[in-house]
Design an enzyme around this catalytic site. Sequence first.
Site, PDB file in Angstrom:
ATOM      1  N   GLU A  74      -8.902  -4.352  -8.659  1.00  0.00           N
ATOM      2  CA  GLU A  74      -8.127  -3.839  -7.523  1.00  0.00           C
ATOM      3  C   GLU A  74      -7.165  -4.908  -7.016  1.00  0.00           C
ATOM      4  O   GLU A  74      -7.404  -6.110  -7.174  1.00  0.00           O
ATOM      5  CB  GLU A  74      -9.084  -3.448  -6.389  1.00  0.00           C
ATOM      6  CG  GLU A  74      -9.318  -1.959  -6.261  1.00  0.00           C
ATOM      7  CD  GLU A  74      -8.110  -1.180  -5.743  1.00  0.00           C
ATOM      8  OE1 GLU A  74      -6.948  -1.608  -5.938  1.00  0.00           O
ATOM      9  OE2 GLU A  74      -8.334  -0.136  -5.123  1.00  0.00           O
ATOM     10  N   ASP A  75      -6.102  -4.473  -6.391  1.00  0.00           N
ATOM     11  CA  ASP A  75      -5.182  -5.403  -5.749  1.00  0.00           C
ATOM     12  C   ASP A  75      -5.756  -5.894  -4.421  1.00  0.00           C
ATOM     13  O   ASP A  75      -5.751  -7.079  -4.136  1.00  0.00           O
ATOM     14  CB  ASP A  75      -3.800  -4.753  -5.537  1.00  0.00           C
ATOM     15  CG  ASP A  75      -3.868  -3.377  -4.865  1.00  0.00           C
ATOM     16  OD1 ASP A  75      -4.988  -2.857  -4.613  1.00  0.00           O
ATOM     17  OD2 ASP A  75      -2.802  -2.809  -4.598  1.00  0.00           O
ATOM     18  N   ASP A  96      -9.136  -3.097   1.554  1.00  0.00           N
ATOM     19  CA  ASP A  96      -8.686  -3.059   2.940  1.00  0.00           C
ATOM     20  C   ASP A  96      -9.780  -2.384   3.772  1.00  0.00           C
ATOM     21  O   ASP A  96     -10.710  -3.040   4.221  1.00  0.00           O
ATOM     22  CB  ASP A  96      -7.342  -2.310   2.962  1.00  0.00           C
ATOM     23  CG  ASP A  96      -6.681  -2.257   4.321  1.00  0.00           C
ATOM     24  OD1 ASP A  96      -6.880  -3.181   5.120  1.00  0.00           O
ATOM     25  OD2 ASP A  96      -5.953  -1.293   4.593  1.00  0.00           O
ATOM     26  N   PHE A 111      -0.134  -6.621   6.833  1.00  0.00           N
ATOM     27  CA  PHE A 111       0.243  -5.787   5.696  1.00  0.00           C
ATOM     28  C   PHE A 111       1.050  -6.634   4.716  1.00  0.00           C
ATOM     29  O   PHE A 111       2.100  -7.162   5.056  1.00  0.00           O
ATOM     30  CB  PHE A 111       1.052  -4.567   6.153  1.00  0.00           C
ATOM     31  CG  PHE A 111       1.163  -3.549   5.053  1.00  0.00           C
ATOM     32  CD1 PHE A 111       0.140  -2.630   4.847  1.00  0.00           C
ATOM     33  CD2 PHE A 111       2.259  -3.536   4.217  1.00  0.00           C
ATOM     34  CE1 PHE A 111       0.217  -1.708   3.806  1.00  0.00           C
ATOM     35  CE2 PHE A 111       2.349  -2.613   3.177  1.00  0.00           C
ATOM     36  CZ  PHE A 111       1.327  -1.698   2.980  1.00  0.00           C
ATOM     37  N   ARG A 156       6.954  -4.319  -5.206  1.00  0.00           N
ATOM     38  CA  ARG A 156       5.898  -4.601  -6.192  1.00  0.00           C
ATOM     39  C   ARG A 156       6.276  -5.757  -7.107  1.00  0.00           C
ATOM     40  O   ARG A 156       5.435  -6.467  -7.626  1.00  0.00           O
ATOM     41  CB  ARG A 156       5.641  -3.363  -7.074  1.00  0.00           C
ATOM     42  CG  ARG A 156       4.988  -2.214  -6.358  1.00  0.00           C
ATOM     43  CD  ARG A 156       4.428  -1.212  -7.368  1.00  0.00           C
ATOM     44  NE  ARG A 156       4.179   0.086  -6.780  1.00  0.00           N
ATOM     45  CZ  ARG A 156       3.065   0.416  -6.134  1.00  0.00           C
ATOM     46  NH1 ARG A 156       2.091  -0.461  -5.990  1.00  0.00           N
ATOM     47  NH2 ARG A 156       2.910   1.624  -5.627  1.00  0.00           N
TER      48      ARG A 156
HETATM   49  P1  IMP Z   1      -8.526   0.784   1.155  1.00  0.00           P
HETATM   50  O1  IMP Z   1      -8.112   0.895   2.595  1.00  0.00           O
HETATM   51  O2  IMP Z   1      -9.523  -0.351   0.943  1.00  0.00           O
HETATM   52  O3  IMP Z   1      -9.037   2.089   0.641  1.00  0.00           O
HETATM   53  O4  IMP Z   1      -7.219   0.383   0.346  1.00  0.00           O
HETATM   54  C1  IMP Z   1      -6.526   1.352  -0.361  1.00  0.00           C
HETATM   55  C2  IMP Z   1      -5.288   0.855  -1.032  1.00  0.00           C
HETATM   56  O5  IMP Z   1      -4.310   0.685  -0.027  1.00  0.00           O
HETATM   57  C3  IMP Z   1      -5.307  -0.482  -1.755  1.00  0.00           C
HETATM   58  O6  IMP Z   1      -5.789  -0.404  -3.061  1.00  0.00           O
HETATM   59  C4  IMP Z   1      -3.816  -0.818  -1.740  1.00  0.00           C
HETATM   60  O7  IMP Z   1      -3.164  -0.183  -2.819  1.00  0.00           O
HETATM   61  C5  IMP Z   1      -3.379  -0.237  -0.420  1.00  0.00           C
HETATM   62  N1  IMP Z   1      -3.269  -1.302   0.594  1.00  0.00           N
HETATM   63  C6  IMP Z   1      -4.169  -1.688   1.515  1.00  0.00           C
HETATM   64  N2  IMP Z   1      -3.729  -2.703   2.266  1.00  0.00           N
HETATM   65  C7  IMP Z   1      -2.491  -2.997   1.785  1.00  0.00           C
HETATM   66  C8  IMP Z   1      -1.504  -3.990   2.114  1.00  0.00           C
HETATM   67  O8  IMP Z   1      -1.654  -4.855   3.010  1.00  0.00           O
HETATM   68  N3  IMP Z   1      -0.362  -3.942   1.384  1.00  0.00           N
HETATM   69  C9  IMP Z   1      -0.137  -3.037   0.395  1.00  0.00           C
HETATM   70  N4  IMP Z   1      -1.034  -2.115   0.044  1.00  0.00           N
HETATM   71  C10 IMP Z   1      -2.200  -2.091   0.731  1.00  0.00           C
HETATM   72 MG    MG Z   2      -4.619  -0.222  -4.888  1.00  0.00          MG
END
Ligand code: IMP
Ligand code: MG
Length: 175
Positions: free
Chosen positions: A98-99, A102, A151, A164
């Site tokens: 995963e990147d 969050d 963010f 990206r």
């Molecule tokens: P989650 O909130 O952990 O489900 O994150 C879902 C997805 O939101 C991540 O895999 C990212 O692709 C995107 N995401 C969350 N935080 C950021 C951020 O700070 N920048 C860009 N994408 C984000």
């Molecule tokens: Mg992602």
Amino acid sequence: MSERLVTMLSQKEIAARVQELGAQIAQEYQDRPVVLVVVLKGSFIFASDLCRAIDKTNLRVDFLGVRSYGEGTETSGVVQITQDLSKPIAGEDVIIVEDIVDTGLTIAHLVDLFRTRQPRSVKVCSLLHKPARARVDVKVDYLGFTIEDKFVVGYGLDFAERYRNLPYIGVIERT
Ligand code: IMP
Ligand code: MG
């Protein structure tokens, strides 16, 4: 209003950490085959560097398309699979790449989904983690960096599909 990008993690810092993660993974899996699951689109750049930092030949790469965001910066909490894996993972040692973790909702959902497919093991490797925003508890087995609640964009991460291609991780500042 104009935009300015402030570097949070430089290209050099990222590259050094990715090498360490790759070495750790190679060391822990030794000669067991591994499937790296690249979660699209955000982790495509991280995964391409990470897989080259894992010094082993019995490694397979597969891709999973996931959507949880609209155009904004808040997760909808709904994880939609837009493209499934190309092969079954039953009996395999899987690492989800995963990147960023969050709220944790995406990765928690993916780990649950994958467990139903009877792999031998499922681990999580994420470049970034924002613990301040966690809504569910997730274990990140291999973590690049813990970051503050901002963010971020670049190195695969987007804001409304932009940024990206930045070679570093930055924060957008509006002035
Ligand atoms: P989650 O909130 O952990 O489900 O994150 C879902 C997805 O939101 C991540 O895999 C990212 O692709 C995107 N995401 C969350 N935080 C950021 C951020 O700070 N920048 C860009 N994408 C984000
Ligand atoms: Mg992602």
